[in-house]
Enzyme design. Sequence first.
Site, mmCIF file in Angstrom:
data_model
loop_
_atom_site.group_PDB
_atom_site.id
_atom_site.type_symbol
_atom_site.label_atom_id
_atom_site.label_comp_id
_atom_site.label_asym_id
_atom_site.label_seq_id
_atom_site.Cartn_x
_atom_site.Cartn_y
_atom_site.Cartn_z
ATOM 1 N N ASN A 101 0.841 -1.213 0.000
ATOM 2 C CA ASN A 101 0.000 0.000 0.000
ATOM 3 C C ASN A 101 0.868 1.252 0.000
ATOM 4 O OD1 ASN A 101 -3.060 -0.599 0.280
ATOM 5 N ND2 ASN A 101 -2.038 -2.133 1.538
ATOM 6 N N LEU A 109 -1.539 0.266 17.873
ATOM 7 C CA LEU A 109 -2.302 1.476 18.175
ATOM 8 C C LEU A 109 -1.322 2.640 18.333
ATOM 9 C CD1 LEU A 109 -4.772 0.140 20.905
ATOM 10 C CD2 LEU A 109 -5.336 0.758 18.544
ATOM 11 N N HIS A 137 -8.600 -0.449 6.311
ATOM 12 C CA HIS A 137 -8.956 -1.763 6.839
ATOM 13 C C HIS A 137 -9.568 -2.572 5.699
ATOM 14 C CE1 HIS A 137 -9.989 -4.704 9.874
ATOM 15 N NE2 HIS A 137 -11.154 -4.828 9.265
HETATM 16 C C1 GRF Z 1 -3.522 -4.211 4.184
HETATM 17 O O1 GRF Z 1 -4.518 -5.036 3.635
HETATM 18 C C2 GRF Z 1 -4.068 -3.428 5.360
HETATM 19 O O2 GRF Z 1 -5.391 -3.045 5.227
HETATM 20 C C3 GRF Z 1 -3.930 -4.424 6.443
HETATM 21 O O3 GRF Z 1 -2.676 -5.027 6.200
HETATM 22 C C4 GRF Z 1 -2.413 -5.011 4.805
HETATM 23 C C5 GRF Z 1 -1.064 -4.397 4.585
HETATM 24 O O4 GRF Z 1 -0.524 -4.747 3.357
HETATM 25 N N1 GRF Z 1 -4.060 -3.810 7.725
HETATM 26 P P1 GRF Z 1 0.837 -4.091 2.833
HETATM 27 O O5 GRF Z 1 1.861 -4.151 3.956
HETATM 28 O O6 GRF Z 1 0.546 -2.687 2.432
HETATM 29 O O7 GRF Z 1 1.266 -4.935 1.673
#
Ligand code: GRF
Length: 206
Positions: free
Chosen positions: A13, A89, A106
Amino acid sequence: MRLGVLASGSGTNLQAIIDACKRGELNADVCVVISNNSGSRALERAQSEGIPAYHISAVTHPHTLDDEICRTLEAYDVDLVLLAGYMRLLGTETLGRYDGRVLNSHPALLPKFGGKGMYGSNVHRAVLASGETVTGVTIHYVDEQYDHGDTLAQCEVPVLPGDTLETLEERVKERERVFWAETLHMLATQSRLTTRDDTGGAHCSR
Ligand code: GRF
């Protein structure tokens, strides 16, 4: 927008957000990346893009973790803090300093399938077990509880017959990577967002 990104895992991401900035789809810059995990690919990705990257955890800063995170974000004059797969958190100092300016993604449609323990594959396993035919991505403001703050934007993703944990997780993550940039762009321009993706039913709404 000057972005500070916190990530714990593979950082796909984070990479999507960096790439959207580089392509000019998002008028923003990732100015600093922080991970609680020294082995996180997110740190490597940041370094290879020339972005300052810091490992800050309860191990490196057992008594001053919250302060160190807050101080680091301030040092880079960050406007908006993104939790992109960050597994912890945030503390009250950081949340207070960046009140209303911390976002988390999420991989489900909150308030369903959220809360403590609902991360990664656990989320998609629960969605499959529930028999839901639609899941999605939620980008929400962050407070002191897991997956709890007000929703900024949601995007639906279909659960298809025959889906496995892997196929569902990949479909949601693929959408999530694009949705970050779409939502940040919406925030930057304060326009409403309504799009339809190529899965035929998913839509995004503010
Ligand atoms: C994502 O799906 C996020 O929503 C979740 O963990 C994943 C992280 O993926 N909390 P990356 O590390 O960005 O590949």
